[in-house]
Design an enzyme around this catalytic site. Structure first.
Site, PDB file in Angstrom:
ATOM      1  CB  CYS A  60      26.884-161.970  12.465  1.00  0.00           C
ATOM      2  SG  CYS A  60      27.852-163.040  13.558  1.00  0.00           S
ATOM      3  CB  ALA A  63      31.113-164.440  11.712  1.00  0.00           C
ATOM      4  CG  HIS A 192      36.758-158.235   8.350  1.00  0.00           C
ATOM      5  ND1 HIS A 192      36.269-158.151   7.070  1.00  0.00           N
ATOM      6  CD2 HIS A 192      36.644-159.527   8.709  1.00  0.00           C
ATOM      7  CE1 HIS A 192      35.877-159.343   6.667  1.00  0.00           C
ATOM      8  NE2 HIS A 192      36.092-160.204   7.649  1.00  0.00           N
TER       9      HIS A 192
HETATM   10 FE1  CFM Z   1      39.375-161.976   3.318  1.00  0.00          FE
HETATM   11 FE2  CFM Z   1      37.304-162.664   4.556  1.00  0.00          FE
HETATM   12 FE3  CFM Z   1      39.310-164.385   3.986  1.00  0.00          FE
HETATM   13 FE4  CFM Z   1      37.859-163.400   2.043  1.00  0.00          FE
HETATM   14 FE5  CFM Z   1      36.202-165.407   2.518  1.00  0.00          FE
HETATM   15 FE6  CFM Z   1      35.660-164.710   4.992  1.00  0.00          FE
HETATM   16 FE7  CFM Z   1      37.620-166.463   4.451  1.00  0.00          FE
HETATM   17 MO1  CFM Z   1      35.109-167.118   4.169  1.00  0.00          MO
HETATM   18  S1  CFM Z   1      37.329-161.500   2.768  1.00  0.00           S
HETATM   19  S2  CFM Z   1      39.896-163.719   2.088  1.00  0.00           S
HETATM   20  S3  CFM Z   1      36.710-164.372   0.580  1.00  0.00           S
HETATM   21  S4  CFM Z   1      39.206-162.755   5.341  1.00  0.00           S
HETATM   22  S5  CFM Z   1      34.311-165.118   3.442  1.00  0.00           S
HETATM   23  S6  CFM Z   1      35.634-162.821   5.974  1.00  0.00           S
HETATM   24  S7  CFM Z   1      36.222-166.474   6.042  1.00  0.00           S
HETATM   25  S8  CFM Z   1      36.866-167.386   2.745  1.00  0.00           S
HETATM   26  S9  CFM Z   1      39.791-166.384   4.672  1.00  0.00           S
END
Ligand code: CFM
Length: 539
Positions: A60, A63, A192
């Site tokens: 979500c 998150a 984000h």
């Molecule tokens: Fe970027 Fe992410 Fe991340 Fe990602 Fe991810 Fe994530 Fe992550 Mo889980 S896009 S690289 S592939 S910040 S889903 S929201 S939390 S691994 S560090």
């Protein structure tokens, strides 16, 4: 090795065959074959709402804001305003590590929450939020507090920003709030953007100091999962770069405040932090490039581009020496392992960045990518940033504030002239560029956005890859089907996988996973050949 199906269009038909017509039509737009390098890339439907009733991998908005972008900063008290579940389930599950630093100020092990209950939903939760901020302040005296709203906060209309403002005045520390209610966007991606906006408004550029170092860079979109940022820091230091701030792995609020002192922004995860890169360029004149420290070759390439930017022969030579030394170590391990992994197959469905980056590491082991996809990325992460002007703004994206940024009257300082940028671009710097995932994957590979549970099971039946990469929600179902699953979010307690040492860790872990015999032993008794247990009723 069995022959793998390669006709993506045929497999796509099979994937959606059993869906209701309307659902099938919608899903079809998010499934397509990869393309060869240089070929035109077709449009993929992405960053749209998941169809209700479908089991998605997505998270979500809260998150993405609290868990992903701001959570990894160690000395900001990240306070969830909401029922306890939201704070609890986002507590330490992402494995973002930190060095507690000389002051030992590290709040990552804590879960701060206002613990809203029915009473607060009915009568309002602002009083409780004020009290929680006061309590956090009394106990820890943090430099900053960041507040995150959860779904009910948006529904009852608590003004978290007003509370943040008054408490900031009262306590004299930085306090800001994020309206990141879980339902606000189609996925964590919206979170984000919200976090990026608030960091930009309230933190970056709030302190002016001279930062030592000739080659100052920021690392954007690196969250130190499993210690990745530690390895990247090691390499950057060895080459002679000064890392001013990382957003936000192994970082402090002080790093964020002085980030505008850097001369180059490097973007690891394009999806989650490209907004800050763009805004910092407009406001401070800092150019940005996309980098990738996942994969030994990709790391070397990124370092070379970073060194080239500063146009300093000493830095370039030192970087080359580091690359040569590190690649030699890597090669020894690849030579040992590759004969065992060559030709094996992998699929990866994760996040908004790693499904692309980790293809590099598999290729270094000689493995073939049968399919890949993001959970919540946008078209530019799939097709490349050149499609940005053609992306339609819909109601969901309009829901997220778009900051209007202007050059800072005192702090804007172009780092390079237009002519210098153009010259460096010719050398392959590719400012503001990202080519996305699809180009170069090849037409035999399948690309699926926001893959769902049903499609995952179908794909596994059809392709039977040697390894599948996703997250904890998928892990045990996939493994029960006899296929090893590598978690690409939290790395299954493994890592780091970034940089050169990280690549070596990856080769060893994947070798063990695709070559273990244990997966052949998991057939249930009724699936195994040989006698079955039978029983009959005797009257
Ligand atoms: Fe970027 Fe992410 Fe991340 Fe990602 Fe991810 Fe994530 Fe992550 Mo889980 S896009 S690289 S592939 S910040 S889903 S929201 S939390 S691994 S560090």
């Amino acid at each position: 090795m069995s022959t793998k199906p390669t006709n993506v269009e045929e497999i796509k038909k099979e994937l959606i065959a059993k869906m209701p017509t309307k659902v099938a039509r919608k899903r079809a737009k998010s499934i397509l074959p990869g393309t060869e390098v240089g070929e035109p890339i077709p449009e993929i439907q992405s960053n749209v709402r998941t169809i209700p009733g479908i089991i998605t991998q997505r998270g979500c908005t809260y998150a993405g804001c609290k868990g992903v972008v701001l959570g990894p900063s160690r000395d900001i008290v990240n306070l969830t305003h909401g029922p306890i579940g939201c704070g609890f389930y986002s507590w330490l599950t992402r494995r973002n590590q930190t060095d507690a630093g000389p002051d030992g100020e590290n709040f990552i092990p804590y879960a701060f929450s206002t613990d809203m209950t029915e009473h607060d939903i009915v009568f309002g939760g602002e009083k409780k939020l004020r009290a929680a901020i006061q309590e956090a302040y009394d106990n820890f005296h943090p430099k900053a507090i960041s507040i995150f709203s959860t779904c009910p906060v948006g529904l009852i209309g608590d003004d978290i920003h007003a509370v943040a403002r008054t408490m900031q005045e009262e306590l004299g520390i930085t306090i800001f709030a994020n309206s990141c209610e879980g339902y606000k966007g189609v996925s964590q991606s919206a979170g984000h953007h919200i976090a990026n906006n608030q960091i930009m408004k309230h933190v970056i550029g709030t302190k002016d100091v001279e930062v030592e170092g000739k080659f100052k860079v920021n690392m954007l979109g690196e969250y130190n999962i499993g210690g990745d940022a530690f390895e990247i820091e090691r390499i950057l230091e060895k080459c002679g770069f000064t890392l001013v701030a990382t957003f936000s792995g192994n970082s402090t609020v002080e790093d964020f405040r002085i980030a505008h002192a850097a001369d180059l922004n490097t973007v690891m995860c394009h999806r989650s932090l490209n907004y800050v890169a763009e805004m910092m360029e407009t406001k401070y004149g800092i150019p940005w490039i996309k980098v990738n420290f996942i994969g030994a070759e990709a790391s070397a390439k990124s370092l070379r581009r970073m060194a080239a930017y500063f146009e300093d022969q000493e830095l370039i030579d030192r970087t080359e020496a580091v690359i040569a030394e590190e690649l030699e170590k890597v090669k020894t391990v690849v030579d040992e392992i590759k004969p065992r992994t060559d030709g094996k197959t992998a699929m990866l469905f994760v996040g908004g960045s790693r499904a692309h980056h980790y293809q590099e590491l598999f290729k270094e082991l000689g493995m073939k990518i049968l399919g890949a996809g993001y959970e919540f990325a946008h078209r530019d992460d799939y097709e490349g940033r050149h499609v940005l002007p053609t992306i339609k703004i819909d109601a969901d994206s309009r829901n997220i504030e778009e900051l209007e940024i202007h050059p800072d009257p005192e702090r804007f300082k172009p780092r390079k002239t237009e002519a210098e940028l153009a010259k460096l671009n010719e050398q392959g710097l590719d400012f503001k560029g990202y080519e996305g995932m699809i180009g170069g994957m090849g037409k035999d590979a399948m690309v699926i956005d926001d893959i769902n549970h049903y499609e995952t099971e179908k794909l596994l039946e059809i392709y039977k890859p040697d390894i599948f990469c996703a997250g904890i929600k998928e892990k045990y179902i996939v493994q029960k089907m006899g296929i090893p699953l590598k978690q690409l979010h939290n790395y299954d307690m493994g890592g780091p996988y970034a940089g050169f040492n990280g690549a070596i860790n990856w080769y060893r872990d994947i070798d063990r996973m695709v070559n273990t015999k244990v997966w052949n032993l998991i057939k249930a008794p009724w699936q195994a050949d040989g006698p079955e247990l039978e029983a009959t009723y005797v009257a």
